[in-house]
Design a protein around this motif. Structure first.
Motif, PDB file in Angstrom:
ATOM      1  N   GLY A  83       0.820  -1.210   0.000  1.00  0.00           N
ATOM      2  CA  GLY A  83       0.000   0.000   0.000  1.00  0.00           C
ATOM      3  C   GLY A  83       0.845   1.247   0.000  1.00  0.00           C
ATOM      4  N   ILE A  84       0.262   2.314  -0.512  1.00  0.00           N
ATOM      5  CA  ILE A  84       0.891   3.640  -0.482  1.00  0.00           C
ATOM      6  C   ILE A  84       0.032   4.531   0.405  1.00  0.00           C
ATOM      7  CG2 ILE A  84       1.507   5.671  -1.842  1.00  0.00           C
ATOM      8  CD1 ILE A  84       2.121   3.851  -4.167  1.00  0.00           C
ATOM      9  N   PHE A  85       0.689   5.235   1.316  1.00  0.00           N
ATOM     10  CA  PHE A  85      -0.019   6.052   2.295  1.00  0.00           C
ATOM     11  C   PHE A  85       0.586   7.454   2.300  1.00  0.00           C
ATOM     12  CE2 PHE A  85      -0.188   1.661   3.473  1.00  0.00           C
ATOM     13  CZ  PHE A  85      -1.475   1.455   3.944  1.00  0.00           C
ATOM     14  N   TYR A  86      -0.263   8.452   2.094  1.00  0.00           N
ATOM     15  CA  TYR A  86       0.181   9.847   2.102  1.00  0.00           C
ATOM     16  C   TYR A  86      -0.047  10.468   3.472  1.00  0.00           C
ATOM     17  CZ  TYR A  86       0.842   9.900  -2.935  1.00  0.00           C
ATOM     18  OH  TYR A  86       1.307   9.654  -4.203  1.00  0.00           O
ATOM     19  N   ASP A  87       0.752  11.468   3.790  1.00  0.00           N
ATOM     20  CA  ASP A  87       0.520  12.218   5.017  1.00  0.00           C
ATOM     21  C   ASP A  87      -0.901  12.776   5.020  1.00  0.00           C
ATOM     22  OD1 ASP A  87       3.074  11.676   5.733  1.00  0.00           O
ATOM     23  OD2 ASP A  87       3.710  13.755   5.979  1.00  0.00           O
ATOM     24  N   ILE A  88      -1.533  12.755   6.172  1.00  0.00           N
ATOM     25  CA  ILE A  88      -2.917  13.206   6.253  1.00  0.00           C
ATOM     26  C   ILE A  88      -3.019  14.706   6.043  1.00  0.00           C
ATOM     27  CG2 ILE A  88      -4.910  13.392   7.799  1.00  0.00           C
ATOM     28  CD1 ILE A  88      -4.009  10.817   9.121  1.00  0.00           C
ATOM     29  N   VAL A  89      -2.077  15.447   6.600  1.00  0.00           N
ATOM     30  CA  VAL A  89      -2.143  16.909   6.549  1.00  0.00           C
ATOM     31  C   VAL A  89      -1.222  17.417   5.441  1.00  0.00           C
ATOM     32  CG1 VAL A  89      -1.839  19.052   7.831  1.00  0.00           C
ATOM     33  CG2 VAL A  89      -2.624  16.985   9.018  1.00  0.00           C
ATOM     34  N   PRO A  90      -1.753  18.100   4.434  1.00  0.00           N
ATOM     35  CA  PRO A  90      -0.894  18.632   3.366  1.00  0.00           C
ATOM     36  C   PRO A  90      -0.096  19.829   3.852  1.00  0.00           C
ATOM     37  CG  PRO A  90      -3.142  19.372   3.048  1.00  0.00           C
ATOM     38  CD  PRO A  90      -3.172  18.422   4.216  1.00  0.00           C
ATOM     39  N   GLU A  91       0.938  20.157   3.105  1.00  0.00           N
ATOM     40  CA  GLU A  91       1.750  21.319   3.441  1.00  0.00           C
ATOM     41  C   GLU A  91       0.970  22.597   3.155  1.00  0.00           C
ATOM     42  OE1 GLU A  91       4.296  21.139   5.045  1.00  0.00           O
ATOM     43  OE2 GLU A  91       5.027  19.099   4.753  1.00  0.00           O
ATOM     44  N   THR A  92       1.046  23.530   4.087  1.00  0.00           N
ATOM     45  CA  THR A  92       0.428  24.842   3.899  1.00  0.00           C
ATOM     46  C   THR A  92       1.385  25.910   4.380  1.00  0.00           C
ATOM     47  OG1 THR A  92      -0.628  24.790   6.082  1.00  0.00           O
ATOM     48  CG2 THR A  92      -1.897  23.915   4.236  1.00  0.00           C
ATOM     49  N   ALA A  93       1.196  27.112   3.882  1.00  0.00           N
ATOM     50  CA  ALA A  93       1.961  28.246   4.389  1.00  0.00           C
ATOM     51  C   ALA A  93       1.416  28.612   5.764  1.00  0.00           C
ATOM     52  CB  ALA A  93       1.848  29.425   3.429  1.00  0.00           C
ATOM     53  N   ALA A  94       2.285  28.696   6.736  1.00  0.00           N
ATOM     54  CA  ALA A  94       1.854  28.914   8.112  1.00  0.00           C
ATOM     55  C   ALA A  94       1.445  30.363   8.342  1.00  0.00           C
ATOM     56  CB  ALA A  94       2.979  28.531   9.074  1.00  0.00           C
ATOM     57  N   SER A  95       0.558  30.536   9.337  1.00  0.00           N
ATOM     58  CA  SER A  95       0.255  31.892   9.795  1.00  0.00           C
ATOM     59  C   SER A  95       1.470  32.421  10.549  1.00  0.00           C
ATOM     60  CB  SER A  95      -0.969  31.887  10.715  1.00  0.00           C
ATOM     61  OG  SER A  95      -2.126  31.548   9.994  1.00  0.00           O
ATOM     62  N   ASN A  96       1.861  33.640  10.261  1.00  0.00           N
ATOM     63  CA  ASN A  96       3.049  34.217  10.876  1.00  0.00           C
ATOM     64  C   ASN A  96       2.744  35.622  11.381  1.00  0.00           C
ATOM     65  OD1 ASN A  96       5.234  32.199  10.336  1.00  0.00           O
ATOM     66  ND2 ASN A  96       4.604  32.555   8.217  1.00  0.00           N
ATOM     67  N   SER A  97       3.451  35.992  12.424  1.00  0.00           N
ATOM     68  CA  SER A  97       3.311  37.366  12.916  1.00  0.00           C
ATOM     69  C   SER A  97       4.012  38.355  11.989  1.00  0.00           C
ATOM     70  CB  SER A  97       3.876  37.478  14.337  1.00  0.00           C
ATOM     71  OG  SER A  97       5.262  37.133  14.354  1.00  0.00           O
ATOM     72  N   ILE A  98       5.084  37.890  11.360  1.00  0.00           N
ATOM     73  CA  ILE A  98       5.828  38.732  10.418  1.00  0.00           C
ATOM     74  C   ILE A  98       5.251  38.497   9.024  1.00  0.00           C
ATOM     75  CG2 ILE A  98       8.106  39.292   9.479  1.00  0.00           C
ATOM     76  CD1 ILE A  98       7.835  39.896  12.443  1.00  0.00           C
ATOM     77  N   PRO A  99       4.929  39.538   8.275  1.00  0.00           N
ATOM     78  CA  PRO A  99       5.186  40.973   8.528  1.00  0.00           C
ATOM     79  C   PRO A  99       3.980  41.720   9.104  1.00  0.00           C
ATOM     80  CG  PRO A  99       4.543  40.685   6.254  1.00  0.00           C
ATOM     81  CD  PRO A  99       4.447  39.324   6.896  1.00  0.00           C
ATOM     82  N   PHE A 100       3.045  41.029   9.720  1.00  0.00           N
ATOM     83  CA  PHE A 100       1.774  41.666  10.091  1.00  0.00           C
ATOM     84  C   PHE A 100       1.783  42.275  11.492  1.00  0.00           C
ATOM     85  CE2 PHE A 100       0.953  37.969   7.302  1.00  0.00           C
ATOM     86  CZ  PHE A 100       0.550  38.664   6.173  1.00  0.00           C
ATOM     87  N   ALA A 101       2.501  41.677  12.423  1.00  0.00           N
ATOM     88  CA  ALA A 101       2.530  42.181  13.800  1.00  0.00           C
ATOM     89  C   ALA A 101       3.976  42.325  14.229  1.00  0.00           C
ATOM     90  CB  ALA A 101       1.782  41.241  14.732  1.00  0.00           C
ATOM     91  N   ILE A 102       4.400  43.543  14.405  1.00  0.00           N
ATOM     92  CA  ILE A 102       5.790  43.838  14.767  1.00  0.00           C
ATOM     93  C   ILE A 102       5.799  44.744  15.994  1.00  0.00           C
ATOM     94  CG2 ILE A 102       7.945  44.908  13.988  1.00  0.00           C
ATOM     95  CD1 ILE A 102       7.141  44.177  11.133  1.00  0.00           C
ATOM     96  N   ASP A 103       6.586  44.378  16.976  1.00  0.00           N
ATOM     97  CA  ASP A 103       6.655  45.142  18.219  1.00  0.00           C
ATOM     98  C   ASP A 103       7.644  46.293  18.101  1.00  0.00           C
ATOM     99  OD1 ASP A 103       4.859  43.416  19.432  1.00  0.00           O
ATOM    100  OD2 ASP A 103       6.456  42.084  20.159  1.00  0.00           O
ATOM    101  N   GLN A 104       7.341  47.340  18.841  1.00  0.00           N
ATOM    102  CA  GLN A 104       8.308  48.424  18.982  1.00  0.00           C
ATOM    103  C   GLN A 104       9.535  47.904  19.722  1.00  0.00           C
ATOM    104  OE1 GLN A 104       8.591  51.554  18.079  1.00  0.00           O
ATOM    105  NE2 GLN A 104       6.586  52.467  17.736  1.00  0.00           N
ATOM    106  N   PRO A 105      10.721  48.436  19.422  1.00  0.00           N
ATOM    107  CA  PRO A 105      11.907  48.034  20.188  1.00  0.00           C
ATOM    108  C   PRO A 105      11.736  48.390  21.653  1.00  0.00           C
ATOM    109  CG  PRO A 105      12.530  49.216  18.182  1.00  0.00           C
ATOM    110  CD  PRO A 105      11.045  49.366  18.323  1.00  0.00           C
ATOM    111  N   ALA A 106      12.377  47.611  22.509  1.00  0.00           N
ATOM    112  CA  ALA A 106      12.300  47.863  23.947  1.00  0.00           C
ATOM    113  C   ALA A 106      12.892  49.238  24.274  1.00  0.00           C
ATOM    114  CB  ALA A 106      13.049  46.772  24.699  1.00  0.00           C
ATOM    115  N   TYR A 107      12.298  49.889  25.249  1.00  0.00           N
ATOM    116  CA  TYR A 107      12.774  51.212  25.660  1.00  0.00           C
ATOM    117  C   TYR A 107      12.837  51.251  27.186  1.00  0.00           C
ATOM    118  CZ  TYR A 107      12.972  56.241  26.452  1.00  0.00           C
ATOM    119  OH  TYR A 107      13.334  57.490  26.873  1.00  0.00           O
TER     120      TYR A 107
END
Length: 472
Positions: A83-107
């Motif tokens: 038998g041939i068995f494929y991974d159940i979960v296909p590859e997807t582009a992950a949700s990332n904080s970059i470039p959408f959520a970026i913190d100010q540098p520490a002060y």
């Protein structure tokens, strides 16, 4: 097929353009603090990608077939399957904080004369963001769904009340996905900062793609008997080896030489013996002895059973380590001083000492290894040290009290690791840890000083348990 992240916050790094790629329509979600001079952003269309950022893998065909044949009569059967068995979960582009959520540098707010007072949370007029950001993983946009081929051949034979089985089982992995640092320079004696890299502005850059794989081959012999004359037992022996390189989340030491990572898989023992036995003691009503006893005799002597479980695994395949200044100039650093790395050492001879010379103070020979040569990785492969074996006997005794025809009380006493055999943790594997390398300081599922343990051993020290159960 690849799933599309509908919230629009998925991203990958595109090694072709050197930019972060986001879905069409997500440019407006990019943080204003993203340092555009450090890394740019483009849409999926601009990068020539679908909105999922990964092209759909549509050719996953998984046939399975099995056959059974009895050419020698009813007591012998030949079986085979593929038998041939494929991974159940296909590859997807992950949700990332970059470039959408970026913190100010520490002060750091001055304590003597603070210039940030709530509700002000940043210095007045400060809108500058960071000068660098972590980059999302670079993903091969044509990445395939990993699959495995599984195949087996079995011969089964029944002799009286006992069944015998011999099996070959094979499994391989194809298109296995793994990460490697695509921004790693070539090994050599020159310093890291003086070497050319694909993206000189960036540090390590993980790239997810296909290519890793495994090959498992196992032979099993088994004998079992079920319930005949009160005796049930099963005993099996497996001779196996799994040879592979990397899994997802693992990276090769040398990004340009994945073959160096090929070796025996750590958690697949070469030898494995498992057995269990349940015996109903021949006393009481319907048994060979005291079958005509009164209710008192039957309550005292009848209904007893005992069980034994045995598990043996040969030692795991362990990998030596060495810690020191990077001899290859491939580890990220910002100056000419080499970074401190932990990699495999050179192997000079067989590190495994004879069984009668092993002890918890010297499980293997550390002198069999040496530091890597300048400009080179160590010559040792993974899995060259054989770790401690696992040897566990469990036992139990049970008593049934029949109250009514459909009501019984079951009393039991069970023991885990009844012989209290010490099943040692892995030894210290880093040859740079003088005085402790090769030393074992833990047993059971406990960890030693290097943090290593044996997850195949859930037994621990000898322990007893009693139980009372009402069955109806």
């Amino acid at each position: 097929p690849s799933a599309i992240n509908t919230d629009g916050y998925n991203s990958i790094f595109d090694i072709g353009s050197g930019k972060i790629v986001v879905p069409d329509g997500s440019i407006s979600k990019v943080s204003a603090l993203l340092p555009q001079s450090y890394v740019g952003v483009e849409t999926a269309t601009q990068a020539g990608l679908p909105n999922s950022l990964i092209r759909t893998d549509k050719n996953n065909f998984a046939p399975r077939v099995g056959v059974a044949w009895r050419p020698l009569g009813q007591n012998t059967v030949f079986r085979a399957g593929f038998g041939i068995f494929y991974d159940i979960v296909p590859e997807t582009a992950a949700s990332n904080s970059i470039p959408f959520a970026i913190d100010q540098p520490a002060y750091t707010n001055p304590t003597t004369n603070p210039n940030v007072i709530l509700p002000l949370v940043y210095p007045s007029g400060s809108t500058a963001g960071p000068t660098t950001v972590n980059l999302p993983t670079a993903v091969n946009p044509d990445i395939k769904v990993p699959y495995s081929m599984q195949y087996n051949v079995t011969i089964e034979h029944q002799l009286h009340d006992t069944a015998f089985r011999i099996s070959y089982i094979g499994t391989n992995t194809r298109h296995g996905d793994y990460n490697f640092n695509i921004n790693q320079p070539l090994p050599g004696t020159a310093s890291y900062v003086s070497k050319p890299r694909l993206f000189p502005l960036y540090p390590a850059l993980n790239y997810l793609t296909n290519g890793a794989g495994h090959q498992y081959n196992g032979f099993t012999a088994e004998v079992k008997r079920r319930g005949a004359r009160g005796l049930t037992y099963q005993l099996s022996y497996t001779l196996a080896r799994d040879i592979g390189d990397l899994e997802r989340g693992q990276s090769p030491e040398n990004a340009y030489d994945r073959s160096r990572e090929r070796g025996p898989w750590i958690d697949i023992p070469k030898h494995a013996i498992t057995g269990n036995l349940i015996y109903d003691l021949p006393f009481g009503r319907g048994k060979s002895f005291l079958s005509n006893g009164n209710r008192f005799v039957d309550a005292l002597a009848g209904g007893w059973s005992t069980s034994i479980i045995y598990t043996y695994h040969s030692g795991r395949f362990l990998t030596p380590l060495w810690t020191g200044p990077d001899p290859t100039g491939m580890a990220y650093t910002t100056n000419n001083s080499p970074a401190t790395v932990t990699i495999r050492p050179n192997i000079l001879s067989n590190p495994n000492v004879p069984a009668d010379q092993r002890s918890v103070y010297r499980w293997f020979n550390p002198a069999a290894f040496g530091p890597p040569a300048p400009g080179q990785y160590g010559t040792s492969g993974p899995g060259v040290i054989i770790g401690p074996s696992l040897n566990v006997w469990d036992a139990g005794i049970f008593k049934l009290f029949r109250v009514k025809e459909r009501l019984t009380i079951r009393f039991e006493v069970t023991a885990v690791n009844i012989l209290n055999h010490p099943n040692y943790s892995d030894p210290v594997l880093n040859i740079s840890q003088a005085g402790t390398v090769g030393v074992i300081s833990g047993v059971g599922s406990g960890s030693n000083v290097s943090g290593a343990s044996n997850p195949l051993d859930p037994s621990g020290a000898r322990a007893f348990r009693t139980g009372l159960r009402l069955e109806f």
